[in-house]
Design a protein around this motif. Sequence first.
Motif, mmCIF file in Angstrom:
data_model
loop_
_atom_site.group_PDB
_atom_site.id
_atom_site.type_symbol
_atom_site.label_atom_id
_atom_site.label_comp_id
_atom_site.label_asym_id
_atom_site.label_seq_id
_atom_site.Cartn_x
_atom_site.Cartn_y
_atom_site.Cartn_z
ATOM 1 N N ALA A 181 105.290 44.095 89.183
ATOM 2 C CA ALA A 181 106.235 44.135 90.297
ATOM 3 C C ALA A 181 106.079 45.411 91.114
ATOM 4 O O ALA A 181 106.210 45.403 92.345
ATOM 5 N N ALA A 182 105.805 46.533 90.435
ATOM 6 C CA ALA A 182 105.626 47.803 91.151
ATOM 7 C C ALA A 182 104.395 47.759 92.044
ATOM 8 O O ALA A 182 104.421 48.278 93.178
ATOM 9 N N ILE A 221 106.939 44.976 79.941
ATOM 10 C CA ILE A 221 106.213 46.146 80.453
ATOM 11 C C ILE A 221 105.252 45.715 81.555
ATOM 12 O O ILE A 221 105.178 46.329 82.632
ATOM 13 N N GLY A 222 104.510 44.644 81.279
ATOM 14 C CA GLY A 222 103.598 44.124 82.290
ATOM 15 C C GLY A 222 104.316 43.671 83.540
ATOM 16 O O GLY A 222 103.831 43.864 84.667
ATOM 17 N N LEU A 264 112.704 50.340 78.362
ATOM 18 C CA LEU A 264 112.180 49.817 79.622
ATOM 19 C C LEU A 264 112.802 50.551 80.811
ATOM 20 O O LEU A 264 112.139 50.784 81.829
ATOM 21 N N SER A 265 114.051 50.934 80.684
ATOM 22 C CA SER A 265 114.720 51.657 81.761
ATOM 23 C C SER A 265 114.005 52.963 82.075
ATOM 24 O O SER A 265 113.701 53.263 83.248
ATOM 25 N N LEU A 266 113.715 53.755 81.053
ATOM 26 C CA LEU A 266 113.061 55.039 81.288
ATOM 27 C C LEU A 266 111.641 54.831 81.803
ATOM 28 O O LEU A 266 111.193 55.548 82.709
ATOM 29 N N GLN A 301 114.350 43.421 89.118
ATOM 30 C CA GLN A 301 115.363 43.779 88.120
ATOM 31 C C GLN A 301 115.276 42.923 86.859
ATOM 32 O O GLN A 301 116.170 42.957 86.021
ATOM 33 N N SER A 302 114.201 42.165 86.678
ATOM 34 C CA SER A 302 114.153 41.193 85.584
ATOM 35 C C SER A 302 114.221 41.839 84.207
ATOM 36 O O SER A 302 114.674 41.212 83.246
#
Length: 932
Positions: A338-339, A332-333, A299-301, A597-598
């Motif tokens: 959020a983006a 992922i969703g 998820l970070s990448l 940041q969740s």
Amino acid sequence: MCVSRCWIVLLAVVAWMPQSCVAEESARTPVAPHRVYCRGLDPREHPDYARRAVKPPTWDTFGNRTHFIVFRGFRMDEATHRIVDYGKELDLYTRRYELGDVLWPCAPIVFAKNVGEVVDEIKRRDLYLFDLWGYVPGSGPVGDWTQIRPPASVLAMFESKLGQRWLGMDNGEQDGRYIGGYAGQMTPASAGRFEQYLNFQRHFEGLGDDLGQKQAALVSLNFGHYFLKEGTHTLLGAETAQALPNGQVQYAFIRGAGKQYGVPWFGNASVYNRWGWKSYGSQGRGPDGEFGPEKGTSLSLMKRLLYSHILYNSVAVGFESGWLAGDKLTPIGTIQQAAQRWVREHGQPGAMHTPVALLLDFYAGWTYPRHLYTDDVYRVWGNLPYGPGDYLTDGVLDMLYPGYQNASYYHDETGFLAPTPYGDIADCLLSDAPSWLLARYPVVVVAGAVSGGQELRDKLQAYLDHGGQLAITEGNLARLPGGLRAPEGKGGKLTVLSGGFGVDIGKLPADRQRSGIDRLLPKPYTLRPEVREKLDAIFRSQRLFSVETDGLSVITCRKSPGRYTVGVANNAWQELPLRIVSHCGPIESIRELTLDQSERDAPEYAPSCVRRSGLGHNSERTIAGGDVRVFAVRVRESGVEEIAHCVPPPRPRGCVLPLRRAASIKEEVLARPTFFEHFDGVVVDWRYLHDREPAALRREAGWIARQGLRVYVDLRSGVNLFPTLRLVDNDAEEYAASMAAITDVLDKMPLIGSRDLIFRLHRVPENNMSPKQAEESFEKTLASLARKAAGRQVTLYLQPDRLQSGNDWIRKIGEKNLRLAVSPSALAGRSTADAPTAAEAAAVKANVGLWLLAGTCKDAASGNRRVQVPLYRSDDLELVNRSIAAAPEAPLLLDTVYDPQTLEGNHDEEYRDAMILRQLQTREKPAKVGTN
């Protein structure tokens, strides 16, 4: 030179961050000002926009903000071949969870019986239909991955109902598939780079024919320039993460291609890696590896890649899949949701600051030292070993993005995003880049071996003279006729890099170079220390912002003078210090544009091999391992000079190049990457059509039409009375054969879209026919040919010996499609530079449909005048200039012979004449060009 780059700018509303993470100003203030270009891509301004078969979308198409891509496939009822529950699914993705509005479904929907009503629903909801995927060339008709051929009626329906919101079929990861599966079987495998390019172009022309020639390209390597040059793509993007190359270098190529050819780009991050994929709601092992929440890309990448794509000025961004598990939102969703809200809240980040252009040869075919699609390393076009110039490219990219070659080969995701010691500051261009684009970059580095030639030399010299900073190796400098002189303009600087192509060349490695998992790839050739030192100074001078800690990557976007968006990513798995440094004036304020940041609490946030406890935290002075942060920065800007924006000059109209020995019109044009900068038409000998079967002509007709290329056919080489074609009926058999041959040419011209035929009259027969009888026979033949040509919408251009005789023939025949093709030097039989009389000028304006231009010069030995030399060698250009003023709208055809060249060879003579055509059309006084 007044040129620049334009980005849509929206103001950000943000929350302030304490000042303690910021240095007031760099201690190393540069002497020269920072030159910045602050406008974004407007495809409508590109000179090729009107010519392109497919018009790319603009920022207006997307409402001047970045949109989000979502939804990979409709559910199909196999029994009825109908799409089912589409309204419910669209509600789930686009309304309930607000994940995006750019739909990315699987291609088989084109065969659904109710696809029209689904498209009506997409239109009603103001959604976009994008990149229908699933095409695999060479595959049979069964299954999801096939060589699909969408019905033309369905594609036309998409176009008519959705307009620019229909973004085309998917050219998806096909450059990787070609390099891995097709390049190795091309014969001969060791053919040169131009032949390799032709192989590549033929492959993708076939793909485009299958898919309807309106596509979006999702590259998995870096061959996007070659796709966009064809004029059939709406968008260009990359699959990042997965088992694919470094995302920063991928987008350096993508942005460069988009700016060079006037096509926007999009962003995508994959859930896959070499060992499996991320899946919520199920886990196990499948044919592509293991799947589950903790498999595939971390998820970070995924998050770091997503926000980098936003800061890269992508018109649309998103993940490959995995947004929902059933009807529940996954991490992922959540990141994508959020983006999207973040973009809506804060607006566009401003124009990405990419002051450095890396210039490669058009035919380079360069790609990454190692990648997914082959075990061979250091290859171009998939099968040729790197040369010195290719190692130069690798070395320069490794300076900008250290360790980029490691992407996908490490379990801890090393290399997908690299530290940027100078910031993420580079775009990659190919050597057909026009001068107006080069002028938008403060720095150009010739970062590979280029073919050279007069045209490239003149472009680089003009770039220097207008204030550009150019770095070029000694090896490339030697390929430019006459080299480069010290810049004459303000601020230009030439840096010559020593050692041939800037790399230390030693003996080839004794053992075959191999790539391995969790292992560095050995570098047989590296940049020379003095080359690295000079480039380091150049790159450092271009930074507007930097960070004081090695290991971080920085993206800078400029919203307006003194207002910036700065993205910082920590691509390591440990906490690092964070302090932003300004190189463009004292920082007045800085505030963080807070990201959700969740996902950080999820076990799958980092790769399973990474120790979670070592990631650390974000603070005023630190950034956590694997994290990304974005800041709005205000500076009291100083030492910044904006590069002014000017609309690029239009493409020439009515400039025609002769192809004397053409084996293929398409390949002749492809052998001249800058062809459409100088010409919009070609002329071929009549045998090109007469000697070919209709099927062979139809095969290249599509390409000719898509390029908007005007094709003239020249009958003059055959009109000679004997032994080829005769226009007088003094021998029934010979005359009939001649008329049949000409009719055959007329019949074939529409097959390639040609509407222009040039011819002349031949001598009067020596015996058994009086001049009067010959004239009557000529008149009968010309009238017949004009009527035949009119039925095929063809214009005939008669080249007369004298203007008056040509006017007489126009009057006698009386057909509207008969015009004159006149050489200025033959006006009224002149051999001097006298201007036409008023009567002659009126006749020229009325009857001349084409100018046949060639130079004349006096032979030193005999004193006689030589004709049909190139224009640039002519000593009588003023005659040309004054004559064509009488019919300035008539196209200009270069009716000359150039020195023999290889198909992909140096075209300096053509280029020099093209410069004279430009002067003639702009009414500048013709002058000799191409001198140093």
